[in-house]
Design a protein around this motif. Sequence first.
Motif, PDB file in Angstrom:
ATOM      1  N   ARG A  98       0.830  -1.209   0.000  1.00  0.00           N
ATOM      2  CA  ARG A  98       0.000   0.000   0.000  1.00  0.00           C
ATOM      3  C   ARG A  98       0.864   1.258   0.000  1.00  0.00           C
ATOM      4  O   ARG A  98       1.822   1.366   0.768  1.00  0.00           O
ATOM      5  CB  ARG A  98      -0.914  -0.003   1.229  1.00  0.00           C
ATOM      6  N   LEU A  99       0.511   2.194  -0.872  1.00  0.00           N
ATOM      7  CA  LEU A  99       1.116   3.525  -0.873  1.00  0.00           C
ATOM      8  C   LEU A  99       0.181   4.465  -0.128  1.00  0.00           C
ATOM      9  O   LEU A  99      -0.985   4.606  -0.496  1.00  0.00           O
ATOM     10  CB  LEU A  99       1.313   4.029  -2.305  1.00  0.00           C
ATOM     11  N   THR A 100       0.672   5.123   0.897  1.00  0.00           N
ATOM     12  CA  THR A 100      -0.193   6.012   1.681  1.00  0.00           C
ATOM     13  C   THR A 100      -0.219   7.429   1.134  1.00  0.00           C
ATOM     14  O   THR A 100      -1.120   8.202   1.457  1.00  0.00           O
ATOM     15  CB  THR A 100       0.283   6.089   3.142  1.00  0.00           C
ATOM     16  N   GLY A 101       0.787   7.789   0.319  1.00  0.00           N
ATOM     17  CA  GLY A 101       0.954   9.186  -0.043  1.00  0.00           C
ATOM     18  C   GLY A 101       1.602   9.942   1.107  1.00  0.00           C
ATOM     19  O   GLY A 101       2.010   9.352   2.116  1.00  0.00           O
ATOM     20  N   PHE A 102       1.690  11.254   0.957  1.00  0.00           N
ATOM     21  CA  PHE A 102       2.312  12.078   1.997  1.00  0.00           C
ATOM     22  C   PHE A 102       1.439  12.104   3.247  1.00  0.00           C
ATOM     23  O   PHE A 102       0.230  12.299   3.166  1.00  0.00           O
ATOM     24  CB  PHE A 102       2.512  13.504   1.474  1.00  0.00           C
TER      25      PHE A 102
END
Length: 387
Positions: free
Chosen positions: A265-269
Amino acid sequence: MKLLILGRSYPEVETGMVGIFEYEQAQAVSNLSENKISILYSFCDNRSIFRLRRINSILKNDSSIVTYGKYFPIGGVPNRIFDKIKSKLSVNILRKAIIKLGKPDVIHIHFPIITLTEEIWEYLVSLGSKIVITEHYSRVQNKELTVQQIELLRKIAKRADKFLCVNEFLPKSIEELTGVQRDFIIVPNVVAPIFSREKETKNDVYRFISIGRLVKDKKFDLVIEAFVKKFKDVTNVELIIVGGGEEYTNLKKQIVSLNMEHKIRLTGFLKREETAQILASSNSYVTASSFETFGVPLVEAMSCGKPVISADTSPLKQYISEERGFLFKVDNLESLASAMEKMYEQRFINKSYEIAEFAKMNFSERAIAEKLFSIYSSCINKEVNKE
């Protein structure tokens, strides 16, 4: 003691948290309550309009730190014009700041190649205050400076009362660039108190976490490849990548192409508090970055009691023993995948307290603040002894 600190910017989510290293050090010194220190934090943020969409001055009073600075994006204009505008703006800010603070006993300058010009440097020298430098800059470590920047760095290296670096590689680069041989002091970046083992939470799955700007040099694609190689068919194991940046879309495509959306999973900033929370619920930290001047997320992870995996070129490798994690051969997929597998198998369940205590001893607010206060005091005491 009156302390003037020059940083790149004031750290805010809207401006990418630039200035966080400098400001957190200022907070650490401020929080050393038994020492009476007046701190003024000053900056002139001149990044390109494409990165900084703000033109304004700010005046803040956060507990015992007064912040006075200006956002004025001119990055990208010809160097001569840039230096002229930056010099005028910065000196004006500093004069106003000094009216508020009074003449500082010590001026602490971070990222001098970014925060200074020749004119700003000469103005600060003219004040007669003690000058402490901290170098963090990757372009200095890589020796990627212009002739003009090298000359400025040479003047700084000759004149500064104390010269600090965040790792052991920077002093050699500075000496090779400038030809100046002098004493350097290694003072790491500070870890904020929100990154703590006390905030640790349990998670039903084994979670690897990786944190940083999503740029090619950080090699998040390699972390994904290594994770898939060893854990594609292993249940209850996941990889969380925290951060934003230009590689977000490419990494997302990579994850989708591997059919791993359910495990990676990429959460973003994320805000600092959110990052600390997700780190607290993770089991181990991994970075494949091929180049760092420090690597703050790694020591934040250690402060939370998490074992770490890093490349064998890391400036923090001396802190990573087998009790605290593993090193792998830089840019080597097999080596990284094996380190992640070994981490998963060993778990380090009983090492959390020792890892966190080690980080506290080396990177906590108090540890770094005491080093800095000792350095500031030695500058002032040396002058008193001369008299």
